[in-house]
Design an enzyme around this catalytic site. Structure first.
Site, PDB file in Angstrom:
ATOM      1  N   HIS C 150      -1.066  38.958 -13.067  1.00  0.00           N
ATOM      2  CA  HIS C 150      -1.162  40.350 -13.536  1.00  0.00           C
ATOM      3  C   HIS C 150      -2.241  41.047 -12.716  1.00  0.00           C
ATOM      4  CE1 HIS C 150      -4.379  38.313 -15.908  1.00  0.00           C
ATOM      5  NE2 HIS C 150      -5.027  39.445 -15.743  1.00  0.00           N
ATOM      6  N   HIS C 206      -0.188  39.419 -20.987  1.00  0.00           N
ATOM      7  CA  HIS C 206      -0.148  40.657 -20.201  1.00  0.00           C
ATOM      8  C   HIS C 206       0.408  40.471 -18.805  1.00  0.00           C
ATOM      9  CE1 HIS C 206      -3.798  38.829 -18.979  1.00  0.00           C
ATOM     10  NE2 HIS C 206      -4.579  39.847 -18.836  1.00  0.00           N
ATOM     11  N   HIS C 220      -9.153  44.137 -11.070  1.00  0.00           N
ATOM     12  CA  HIS C 220      -8.969  42.781 -10.535  1.00  0.00           C
ATOM     13  C   HIS C 220      -7.497  42.453 -10.416  1.00  0.00           C
ATOM     14  CE1 HIS C 220      -8.945  41.822 -14.966  1.00  0.00           C
ATOM     15  NE2 HIS C 220      -7.999  41.011 -14.606  1.00  0.00           N
ATOM     16  N   HIS C 252     -11.664  34.604 -22.857  1.00  0.00           N
ATOM     17  CA  HIS C 252     -11.418  35.965 -23.324  1.00  0.00           C
ATOM     18  C   HIS C 252     -11.065  35.951 -24.803  1.00  0.00           C
ATOM     19  CE1 HIS C 252     -11.395  37.829 -19.415  1.00  0.00           C
ATOM     20  NE2 HIS C 252     -10.378  37.136 -18.985  1.00  0.00           N
ATOM     21  N   TYR C 261     -14.157  35.226 -13.118  1.00  0.00           N
ATOM     22  CA  TYR C 261     -14.053  36.397 -12.246  1.00  0.00           C
ATOM     23  C   TYR C 261     -14.897  36.152 -11.004  1.00  0.00           C
ATOM     24  CZ  TYR C 261     -11.831  39.156 -15.911  1.00  0.00           C
ATOM     25  OH  TYR C 261     -10.970  39.632 -16.860  1.00  0.00           O
ATOM     26  N   GLU C 271      -9.391  37.031 -10.301  1.00  0.00           N
ATOM     27  CA  GLU C 271      -9.561  36.242 -11.516  1.00  0.00           C
ATOM     28  C   GLU C 271      -8.685  35.006 -11.423  1.00  0.00           C
ATOM     29  OE1 GLU C 271      -7.820  37.762 -15.192  1.00  0.00           O
ATOM     30  OE2 GLU C 271      -9.398  36.837 -16.392  1.00  0.00           O
TER      31      GLU C 271
END
Lengths: 314, 314, 314, 314
Positions: C150, C206, C220, C252, C261, C271
């Site tokens: 993503h 996501h 990112h 997260h 990151y 990431e």
């Protein structure tokens, strides 16, 4: 400190090229030496001494001997006295008997297996070195085992005949070599028969194990990995290399270790063993497994008998 | 064998209820005893002795003393002689000074921290017992730390004034207590100053660490977990409990351990530390970290200075 | 099915050799193509299409555009109509605009970022193939990321000026592109302002994220790994390669993912993201994070504000 | 979107108390409902709909039917038309046929298994909620499975008689229900016989599998876990609860998943399945396993035939 850890194992293999390929490509050891008799010496990446495995060409598989390392050379003299006083003959093999290795005290365990003690071996360093070392080296091959961790010897157990080489080994290692007992399997009426035993010098669950069988042999040699994740990756790599797996990933009840058993091309059983399990200590209560929980102790998940595990060895 | 491992830590806390809640609900220890002075004793599930942590009500945080356990009671007499001969005063505290605990040899490290040695403590067994034990107990609370693993002491380092309590401690522990050095950080011209040191008795990377600072203090006490996965879960549980985290999960270069640093409600730094890292041994080459790689040694991933790590302690 | 997943990202880099080295040696991608303009195309080992990353030589870092792949070529015509009807101009770039790639529907998101849709790209297969495939290939380099998972776009949020490009993007992706909202951060009185949003097409948390900032940019691009263990290894490999790490391993709250990151040599944030987290579904209740829990949502363990995370982007 | 995922499975059990204990204490599901016929409804902690498993008291084990959930209620009408046009009879069961559940479209797969489609079920939320949710809930019991992930049906395969219900199911699910094929096992001369198939709607390796056998039945129902570490813990918990394990932890070649197979007290096979494996997509090349690699596909590590896996089912 006396005995510190397992130093090396001398193993018979029937096809040297296949064996070296196995220990290098699958386990990730590196060949460090070869002698005139055609013996091949290998080490794991996190070992600092020159070798931990000697492969000897032979027409059958099995163990020649296992060697443990003592802290000081002078320890060898002290052990010689104690062992002789115990009634077991010893022989001091002079320095140079093995390349890069100091003198070795040679004797037979009550079970009939040859053991050696030594204090000096050429230190070549780990593959990450000792100056600002990375936690693991680049360019690992295969499983990337960290070190030879322990071995398991099959010892004659014949209660009818009054023979229990497991118990005799335990007594000898306790009294003469200052090993401690971490776990045991007891069988028979009242659990009177010590059928298997796990002993340590380093503060991890075992440096040596004694399993019962009809005659003396080698059950397995075992290599250390950090974690259950490494066990998965090890299984994957064995699959890619078509290694004969004895038992897919599982947990030991005994030692709490995570494990895969498999065979080298000659049929010598190997193990990849992961995790510290617990801090072994002289005052830790000894774990005792009863006959009805024995298989739970060996293969914790299924808890089921797996006869080939007891019957197949070299 | 002499000293086997860290036995317990006596810690000052400012809010006993909050402290007990932290060590029980977050770390998963269990309260096993309380004395008339209001001290609370706790143990981890995989410890067999009655306690490894004593919380003392106080108006400030910090360490009272750390106690290490010897294999035999007679070891205490031998250590007393060696320590006195080294020029350090000792006192033998009689059995019963602490409940459920034998006599204790009390003395001050060169760094000014109180240390005690003892050989006897009531054995209550681990939470899984020693008869056909499961690998872990049911009904664990919180992180479920396995045992108190080590502690790190801040020792005065003032090269201009010629003061290096790190190096003095190392010398003392080596010569009098038979500790081995596993790793060190060296700084200054030619790396002449031993600025931090990691020492072991059990065959794991450290049982005690000495870090430099302007004055003596406690840097952290550390609890053992099996794996990096447990570190993730530990972080999750700290988050749920709104624990003040000092440093999120990372890898140490030194010891290879996986870690989270956090604080108890009084501000004493705790660590959850995972993995065996490597087999610490007397003959393993000592890892040496240079000044420019020092932070890589401490926080391997970022390798960046984190001043609060050095500056904040109790 | 419409849009299936992120197809590729076109990124500006200032030092092509350094960039290729980073994406190949650290992340483990492979260069599959290069065009006359000096753009370099790379793919991850578990991707079957020819590339997922295009590096463009430039004098500044940042995103050129992001492309998503639709199931059928005809989907492009349908999307063109819907997007135009929504009031956004589009352009159909003919097949061959990019090598090995079919026609692309080009348009600007309300936030000002360029997006493209395409349906055809040369299929070269994953590195394990599709005939009796191994679970992972031999000879992986570096971290060995599995796929581009993503990206996160910084969108202008200026409530005083009545500007909220986050919310505008969400509305557009929902109404025109059939994306679903999985999670959001809401701020301001009554949580009336949708300050961040996470949307999916594949059934994972996501495929795109919108974060707030003073002006449009790239936050990112993210690559998938299987597990928390791979995150540790990724951190180790970044350390070995002296990669600039933004944030060490953590969890997260939003998406439940495990993360590191870090930056490519031009300063584009990367990431490594691990785990499925949960099964994203159209009917799964949308997770909503309040302003006071926003940082817990981003960095679950510490829950603390890390301003550089919001402020630094390309 | 059409079909989103598996919605629930209706399973026959012979001892309801034992079954509920198994699914609650071992797998960690929670009972959410019970009806007048004595059916018990359970859900996993990360599911938001009211139940995913219905246990029906019976005198034999096995599957009543499997239900998949569609995005919109209107999808049911569209599917009804397509299925009828395909030549398969359907019946629309009215809302309220099952508590908390909308109307259900009922039909038989070519293999003779009953399938239902539904669009509405009472949403009760996951156990972490959707407002600033923790990544996992407190007070999980047992393994703590996240969701019902898929099931595997045994379908009649009798090439001599020209019967291949596996292939017929694949054709039907592809043409009428918009499922995609991710992997298949092909056997016989030229690999002409599709002997097993794995199909998906969510973008993970499978939502349903068809395995060959002499007659129709249920091979297993499978629950999702995050990682290989959870598989180890699952095995430990099964051991503690004396669950009958079919196959200890291992890796699938097919799907790359990590797995344990075991049985509920009635003999219905369960699976804990971990990992995303890969991103399943309509355009991902289908993985094909040949007859000689079939067992490697099923149990990747050993690659050995395990006849009980094919022969034992309900």
């Amino acid at each position: 400190m006396g005995i510190m850890r397992i130093g090396h194992v001398s193993l018979r293999v029937m096809d040297m090229a296949a064996a070296v390929k196995h220990y290098e490509n699958v386990l990730g050891m590196k060949k460090t030496m070869e002698d005139e008799q055609g013996n091949v010496y290998l080490k794991c990446w996190d070992e600092w001494d020159k070798y931990s495995l000697i492969l000897t060409p032979s027409d059958r598989a099995g163990l020649n001997y296992v060697a443990y390392k003592t802290e000081h050379d002078i320890d060898l003299d002290a052990f010689q006295k104690r062992i002789e006083a115990y009634g077991i003959a010893t022989k001091m093999l002079p320095e140079g008997t093995l390349q890069s290795t100091g003198r070795m005290l040679q004797f037979m365990l009550p079970s009939g297996h040859e053991m050696r003690l030594f204090a000096m071996k050429e230190c070549v360093g780990t593959e990450v070195g000792s100056s600002n070392p990375d936690p693991w080296p680049d360019n690992l091959k295969g499983v990337g085992v960290k070190w030879l961790d322990h071995l398991a010897l099959v010892c004659e157990l014949n209660p009818e005949a009054g023979v229990n080489r497991v118990a005799e080994n335990v007594k000898f290692l306790k009294e003469c070599l200052d090993f401690y007992l971490s776990e045991q399997i007891v069988v028979g009426p009242g659990g009177a028969i010590q059928a298997a035993a796990f002993m340590f010098r380093a503060t991890k669950p075992h440096d040596i194990a004694f399993l019962p069988g009809p005659k003396a042999g080698l059950h397995h040699i075992s290599f250390f990995l950090d974690s259950w994740h490494d066990i998965l990756k090890a299984g994957d790599i064995m699959a890619k290399n078509k290694v004969k797996i004895d038992l897919a990933p599982t947990r030991h009840g005994i030692t709490r270790g995570e494990t895969i058993y498999f065979f080298d091309p000659s049929g010598n059983r190997n193990e990849t063993f992961a995790g510290l399990g617990y801090l072994a200590q002289p005052d830790r209560p000894v774990n005792t497994w009863s006959e009805e929980n024995m298989w739970r102790g060996i293969f914790y998940h299924t808890g089921e008998a797996y006869p080939a595990f007891s019957e197949v060895y070299t």
